[in-house]
Design a protein around this motif. Structure first.
Motif, PDB file in Angstrom:
ATOM      1  N   VAL A   1       0.814  -1.214   0.000  1.00  0.00           N
ATOM      2  CA  VAL A   1       0.000   0.000   0.000  1.00  0.00           C
ATOM      3  C   VAL A   1       0.851   1.268   0.000  1.00  0.00           C
TER       4      VAL A   1
ATOM      5  N   THR B   1      -2.757   6.952  -5.587  1.00  0.00           N
ATOM      6  CA  THR B   1      -4.090   6.461  -5.237  1.00  0.00           C
ATOM      7  C   THR B   1      -4.176   6.184  -3.747  1.00  0.00           C
ATOM      8  N   ALA B   2      -5.028   6.926  -3.059  1.00  0.00           N
ATOM      9  CA  ALA B   2      -5.354   6.617  -1.673  1.00  0.00           C
ATOM     10  C   ALA B   2      -6.734   5.947  -1.673  1.00  0.00           C
ATOM     11  N   ALA B   3      -7.655   6.374  -0.831  1.00  0.00           N
ATOM     12  CA  ALA B   3      -8.991   5.782  -0.789  1.00  0.00           C
ATOM     13  C   ALA B   3      -9.905   6.688   0.014  1.00  0.00           C
TER      14      ALA B   3
ATOM     15  N   TYR C   1      -4.996  -0.698   6.248  1.00  0.00           N
ATOM     16  CA  TYR C   1      -5.313  -0.087   4.958  1.00  0.00           C
ATOM     17  C   TYR C   1      -5.554   1.413   5.110  1.00  0.00           C
TER      18      TYR C   1
ATOM     19  N   LYS D   1      -3.088   4.251   3.594  1.00  0.00           N
ATOM     20  CA  LYS D   1      -3.617   5.134   2.553  1.00  0.00           C
ATOM     21  C   LYS D   1      -3.539   6.588   2.996  1.00  0.00           C
TER      22      LYS D   1
ATOM     23  N   VAL E   1      -0.142   7.611   2.145  1.00  0.00           N
ATOM     24  CA  VAL E   1       0.021   7.902   0.716  1.00  0.00           C
ATOM     25  C   VAL E   1      -0.363   9.351   0.426  1.00  0.00           C
TER      26      VAL E   1
ATOM     27  N   CYS F   1      -3.240  13.404  -5.344  1.00  0.00           N
ATOM     28  CA  CYS F   1      -3.669  12.114  -4.819  1.00  0.00           C
ATOM     29  C   CYS F   1      -5.163  11.943  -5.031  1.00  0.00           C
TER      30      CYS F   1
ATOM     31  N   CYS G   1      -8.676   9.746  -4.310  1.00  0.00           N
ATOM     32  CA  CYS G   1      -9.277   8.875  -3.294  1.00  0.00           C
ATOM     33  C   CYS G   1     -10.578   8.272  -3.835  1.00  0.00           C
TER      34      CYS G   1
END
Length: 246
Positions: free
Chosen positions: A97, A123-125, A138, A142, A145, A165, A167
């Protein structure tokens, strides 16, 4: 999402190098995009040394590097609670990750600076804004990141490097589409509308648009951020989650 981004970029006239862990899938993607516009590279940026090799091969194939998009970092094992996540789960999740992104960007930045500038998209989330106890590694990584990306934007903006970034929320990639079909068969109901219902009633995702996103919608955003059209946008953390978080 990576392939969808490549499709938009190729349609815009760019040449791309696609990196994946599976040789057959990478080659199939290149054939789909067109041999003259895309190059397949195989490797795992979760492993030390791989990112540098892959970036060097990408520059050799393309002649120059204008930008890099990092869409790795899914790590199923990282969706675990504090008591369930062992040291090994954390270590594996860090490599996939977080460090997959760090290594790729670290290898790309010298090429971008040498070329007078370029773009980085990571890419995060959406989950980094909606903390969930059963996704602790996770969500934590993230978030890292996003912080890493904003810091890269600050550090290299003077060299013409932009870094943003993305999400994503629930995006109906192949795995989520397969889950829709599996759940429909298990429950004996039509697949249409099922995932949308489960998102709200079982996953408790309060999505304003009441549906999952598509890879193409995310690809459009990635391609925009990689392009000169986003020339004054850097250090941003952008949700594309259908209104899951406001």
């Amino acid at each position: 999402m990576g392939l969808a981004t490549a499709e938009v970029l190729v349609a815009d006239g760019a040449r791309v190098a696609l990196v994946g862990r599976d040789t057959d899938r990478a080659q199939a993607a290149v054939e789909r995009l067109g041999q003259g516009r895309a190059t397949a590279l195989v490797g795992d940026v979760g492993r030390p040394g791989e990112a540098e090799r892959l970036l060097a091969e990408a520059v050799e194939a393309l002649g120059e590097l204008a930008g890099v998009a990092v869409t790795t970092g899914t790590s199923t094992a990282a969706h675990a609670s504090l008591d369930a996540a062992s040291d090994q789960v954390w270590a594996d999740a860090v490599d996939d990750v977080l460090m997959g992104t760090v290594r790729t960007v670290r290898a790309a930045v010298p090429h971008l600076v040498a070329g007078g500038g370029g773009t980085v998209v990571t890419t995060a989330a959406y989950g980094m804004r909606a903390y969930h106890p059963d996704r602790l590694p996770y969500v934590t990584l993230k978030s890292g990141v996003a912080a890493f990306t904003k810091t890269v934007a600050r550090a290299y903006g003077g060299s013409g490097v932009r870094a943003n970034c993305v999400c994503p929320g629930a995006i109906e990639t192949a795995s989520l589409a397969a889950l829709r079909g599996t759940l429909a068969r298990e429950r004996g109901v039509p697949p249409a509308g099922l995932l949308e219902q489960i998102m709200v009633e079982e996953w408790h995702m309060d999505v304003a648009l009441r549906r999952p996103g598509t890879p193409g919608e995310v690809g459009d955003l990635f391609a925009f951020l990689l392009s000169p059209r986003a020339g004054y946008l850097t250090g941003a953390v952008i949700n594309i989650d259908g209104g899951t978080q406001f």
